[in-house]
Design a protein around this motif. Structure first.
Motif, PDB file in Angstrom:
ATOM      1  N   UNK A 230      -5.409   6.397  -3.938  1.00 35.19           N
ATOM      2  CA  UNK A 230      -3.977   5.802  -4.005  1.00 35.19           C
ATOM      3  C   UNK A 230      -3.057   6.185  -2.901  1.00 35.19           C
ATOM      4  N   UNK A 231      -3.557   7.451  -2.136  1.00 41.00           N
ATOM      5  CA  UNK A 231      -2.736   7.625  -0.848  1.00 41.00           C
ATOM      6  C   UNK A 231      -3.209   6.571   0.109  1.00 41.00           C
ATOM      7  N   UNK A 232      -4.399   6.139  -0.159  1.00 43.01           N
ATOM      8  CA  UNK A 232      -4.697   4.925   1.003  1.00 43.01           C
ATOM      9  C   UNK A 232      -4.473   3.752   0.434  1.00 43.01           C
ATOM     10  N   UNK A 233      -3.299   3.696  -0.525  1.00 47.75           N
ATOM     11  CA  UNK A 233      -3.205   2.203  -1.026  1.00 47.75           C
ATOM     12  C   UNK A 233      -4.306   1.541  -1.869  1.00 47.75           C
TER      13      UNK A 233
ATOM     14  N   UNK B  39       4.171  14.766 -13.409  1.00 48.50           N
ATOM     15  CA  UNK B  39       3.248  15.472 -14.221  1.00 48.50           C
ATOM     16  C   UNK B  39       2.994  16.755 -13.884  1.00 48.50           C
ATOM     17  N   UNK B  40       2.700  17.189 -12.702  1.00 45.17           N
ATOM     18  CA  UNK B  40       2.330  18.440 -12.327  1.00 45.17           C
ATOM     19  C   UNK B  40       3.387  19.586 -12.338  1.00 45.17           C
TER      20      UNK B  40
ATOM     21  N   UNK C  64      -4.543  21.721 -10.247  1.00 43.39           N
ATOM     22  CA  UNK C  64      -4.134  21.145 -11.707  1.00 43.39           C
ATOM     23  C   UNK C  64      -4.732  20.207 -12.163  1.00 43.39           C
TER      24      UNK C  64
ATOM     25  N   UNK D 101      -6.091  19.296  -5.500  1.00 44.85           N
ATOM     26  CA  UNK D 101      -5.045  19.785  -6.332  1.00 44.85           C
ATOM     27  C   UNK D 101      -5.762  20.610  -7.603  1.00 44.85           C
TER      28      UNK D 101
ATOM     29  N   UNK E  89      -9.832   2.171  -7.271  1.00 43.30           N
ATOM     30  CA  UNK E  89      -9.968   3.692  -7.034  1.00 43.30           C
ATOM     31  C   UNK E  89     -10.811   4.237  -8.100  1.00 43.30           C
TER      32      UNK E  89
ATOM     33  N   UNK F  44      -6.092   9.977  -6.897  1.00 45.48           N
ATOM     34  CA  UNK F  44      -4.805  10.269  -6.243  1.00 45.48           C
ATOM     35  C   UNK F  44      -5.136   9.959  -4.773  1.00 45.48           C
TER      36      UNK F  44
ATOM     37  N   UNK G  51      -1.389  14.954   2.160  1.00 44.50           N
ATOM     38  CA  UNK G  51      -0.285  14.028   2.407  1.00 44.50           C
ATOM     39  C   UNK G  51       0.121  13.656   3.679  1.00 44.50           C
TER      40      UNK G  51
ATOM     41  N   UNK H 183       0.895  -1.097   0.117  1.00 43.65           N
ATOM     42  CA  UNK H 183       0.046   0.131  -0.054  1.00 43.65           C
ATOM     43  C   UNK H 183       0.880   1.048  -0.140  1.00 43.65           C
TER      44      UNK H 183
ATOM     45  N   UNK I  45       1.960   1.975  -3.490  1.00 50.86           N
ATOM     46  CA  UNK I  45       1.088   2.578  -4.197  1.00 50.86           C
ATOM     47  C   UNK I  45       1.079   4.078  -4.311  1.00 50.86           C
ATOM     48  N   UNK I  46       1.035   4.455  -2.988  1.00 50.95           N
ATOM     49  CA  UNK I  46       1.187   5.791  -2.548  1.00 50.95           C
ATOM     50  C   UNK I  46       2.280   6.419  -3.004  1.00 50.95           C
TER      51      UNK I  46
ATOM     52  N   UNK J 282       2.363   7.034  -7.059  1.00 52.10           N
ATOM     53  CA  UNK J 282       1.216   7.913  -7.475  1.00 52.10           C
ATOM     54  C   UNK J 282       1.578   9.239  -6.948  1.00 52.10           C
ATOM     55  N   UNK J 283       2.364   9.453  -5.768  1.00 52.77           N
ATOM     56  CA  UNK J 283       2.859  10.776  -5.425  1.00 52.77           C
ATOM     57  C   UNK J 283       3.877  11.421  -6.562  1.00 52.77           C
TER      58      UNK J 283
ATOM     59  N   UNK K 104       2.564  11.919  -9.739  1.00 54.79           N
ATOM     60  CA  UNK K 104       1.693  13.334  -9.877  1.00 54.79           C
ATOM     61  C   UNK K 104       2.659  14.482  -9.997  1.00 54.79           C
TER      62      UNK K 104
END
Lengths: 245, 328
Positions: free
Chosen positions: B107-110, A16-17, B95, B93, B116, B104, A86, A2, A5-6, A9-10, A13
């Motif tokens: 994803x922070x919660x896996x 990309x951002x 953007x 966010x 998701x 997103x 976060x 898990x 995954x976080x 994705x961080x 993001x």
């Protein structure tokens, strides 16, 4: 799993951002290009002088690319309170901050190789020890990024992050042996050089490109890694102290 | 993670100081599973600090916090799996699109990609944002931003949801929509911890409420039990034109069993322990030249309780929320 995954994705993001935005790509290309041209013209020598200035230009590209990006993006997110999202996620702070810094590390490493690509068209780089140069660049990117993180945690405003970054960056250009060998520095400044991580990174790159390292390479690597660890742990400590009140 | 704890939230002797100023001063309370718990107080009372302590964004100087039995004060990361948080500002966010923001947050919660994406699509539909799924968050209206923030707070289906001022700054229709969503979440079994300036909102939604003033809880009970003593009192509001000076004093002398208060703008509040004699009161006023335009009995409300317990006028509270951009 898990956590990964976080993490992924961080990182995705942020890339990309922030890092893949046209202004940053152009900054990442133009900045090293301008430094290379400037030092090449300043040297007044032919293309054969490029390897001599290459480590310095690479070092500057990494230093400016990583510190400015990370300290600004983190300060920006902190100010907009999206960073709170976060901090509220059930991921260890270490994983979170590694995810936030990985984008800058990749950006800085890519920046460093822009002058290498340019140099490859102008001079012979067959003598370069890539097995030393590549990990050296990555470690410089890591230490510079963690320096950026350290700065980001210390300030509140984006402009403060920029100002505070320059407070470190500009002296490092002159004190770390990027363009001026350490033995040509005034004696009283030399101790300062040895407390700056880029000194060891620059020495590694001099060793890899020009076979002219002053210190044993393993010592450079070890000290640089130690700086990375120290800056990261200090930043984490400051985050816990200042952001998780 | 279900620990089988009876209480969803359990705070004991919680204190937090900023420099020398106590923001939260030894508060204790519990929130039962599935309960909608309101946390009311004026600006600076300690509501947001309490939420920050409960969610792991701040560390208590003293006291303990249990989230579904998990000790949040020593292991906030373990507790963060169990909670969703919707802060008072929509901090998604700008953007990213609505859909990307939700993915997103998942994803922070896996949450895995397919999981998701499916959940984000479902929530966008439930929150009436399906048409705006591919629009950037920066272009959302305030109400849409707040709805997406709530959706982001529950993307991982937490058993406990913290809502910090969810309707502040939202127009009437948007606020009503959000209140309906909160009620639906409560109905589905989610424990909701709600802070709000809007006392009527808490009265309408909450099972129990706590009043916090200057970092201390000054009252905690069910809405029903809070209001019950108010029901024994009789309150009327009489609106008049041309009220002569000294009328209030004359009223107090003429009706010694009642208490009178000038609410300005020709409105007089009458409070008594038995039924207010409306006819004689109106006649009394008209004999003195006042023109009575309206007299109505006031339904006892949580606002009355709040004013009685905290000593803070509800009007002052409303002014605060207007300053903050409220409109609900």
């Amino acid at each position: 799993m898990k956590g990964w995954i976080a993490f992924w994705n961080i990182l995705l993001k942020d890339v990309r951002s922030y890092y893949l935005k046209p202004p940053n790509i152009s900054w990442g290309l133009l900045f090293p290009l301008a430094w290379t041209a400037m030092f090449f013209i300043r040297s007044g020598l032919g293309f054969e002088s490029i390897p001599a200035i290459l480590p310095g230009v690479m070092g500057i590209s990494v230093l400016f690319g990583t510190t400015s990006m990370l300290s600004v993006t983190v300060t920006f997110e902190k100010k907009g309170r999206s960073f709170e999202r976060l901090l509220l996620a059930p991921i260890p702070l270490e994983v979170l901050m590694l995810a936030k810094t990985s984008g800058a590390i990749l950006f800085g490493t890519a920046n460093a190789f822009v002058p290498v690509v340019i140099a490859a068209f102008l001079t012979d780089l067959s003598g370069v020890d890539w097995a030393i140069l590549t990990p050296a660049v990555v470690l410089i990117a890591v230490s510079s990024t963690f320096l950026g993180l350290f700065i980001a945690v210390a300030v509140k405003e984006v402009f403060e992050a920029q100002t505070f970054s320059n407070f470190f960056r500009f002296p490092m250009i002159f004190l770390c042996g990027l363009f001026i060998p350490l033995d040509r520095l005034p004696v009283f400044l030399r101790p300062l050089s040895y407390v700056l991580p880029l000194t060891y990174g620059a020495d590694l790159m001099q060793g890899a490109v020009n076979h002219a390292a002053r210190l044993p390479l393993f010592l450079d690597f070890a000290l640089l890694a130690l700086f990375c660890l120290g800056l990261f742990l200090a930043s984490l400590r400051n985050i816990r102290r200042k952001w998780i009140l | 993670m279900d620990t089988g704890a009876a209480q969803a939230i359990e705070a004991r002797g919680l204190s937090k100081r900023f420099d020398a100023v106590p923001a939260v001063d030894g508060i204790s309370f519990t929130v039962r599973r599935g309960e909608l718990f309101g946390f009311l107080g004026p600006n600076g009372a300690g509501k947001t600090t309490t939420i920050n302590l409960l969610t792991g964004l701040a560390r208590p100087d003293a006291g303990t916090i249990g989230i579904n039995g998990v000790d949040c004060s020593t292991d906030p990361k373990a507790a963060q799996h169990l909670i969703g948080v919707v802060p008072d500002e929509s901090n998604l966010y700008p953007e990213l699109t609505g859909f990307e923001n939700l993915c997103f947050c998942g994803a922070l919660y896996g949450m895995r990609k397919n999981e998701r994406r499916a959940r984000a699509g479902e929530l966008l539909g439930v929150f009436g944002l399906a048409d705006a799924a591919d629009r950037k968050f920066a272009g959302y209206s305030r109400g849409m931003k707040r709805r997406l923030a709530i959706a982001a707070g529950i993307i991982h289906e937490p058993p406990i949801l913290f809502l910090d001022e969810p309707t502040t700054g939202i127009d009437v229709a948007g606020a009503r929509q959000i209140r309906r969503l909160i009620a639906d979440l409560h109905e589905s079994g989610t424990t909701v911890f709600l802070t709000t300036h809007y006392i009527e909102e808490a009265e309408r939604l909450c099972d129990r409420v706590a009043f916090i003033v200057a970092g201390r809880i000054v009252g905690i009970d069910t809405v029903e039990r809070f209001i019950q003593p108010e029901r024994d009192r009789h309150v009327m509001q009489v609106s008049c034109l041309n009220v002569p000076d000294g009328t209030l004093r004359e009223l107090a002398e003429g009706f010694p069993d009642s208490r009178f208060q000038d609410l300005s703008g020709g409105v007089i509040r009458v409070e008594a322990d038995s039924a207010v004699p409306v006819g004689s009161l109106v006649r009394f006023l008209e004999e003195r030249g006042a023109e009575v335009t309206e007299a109505r009995r006031m339904r006892p409300s949580l606002e009355d309780v709040f004013v009685r317990i905290t000593g803070i006028e509800a009007a002052a509270l409303r002014r605060e929320k207007e300053k903050k951009g409220g409109g609900a």
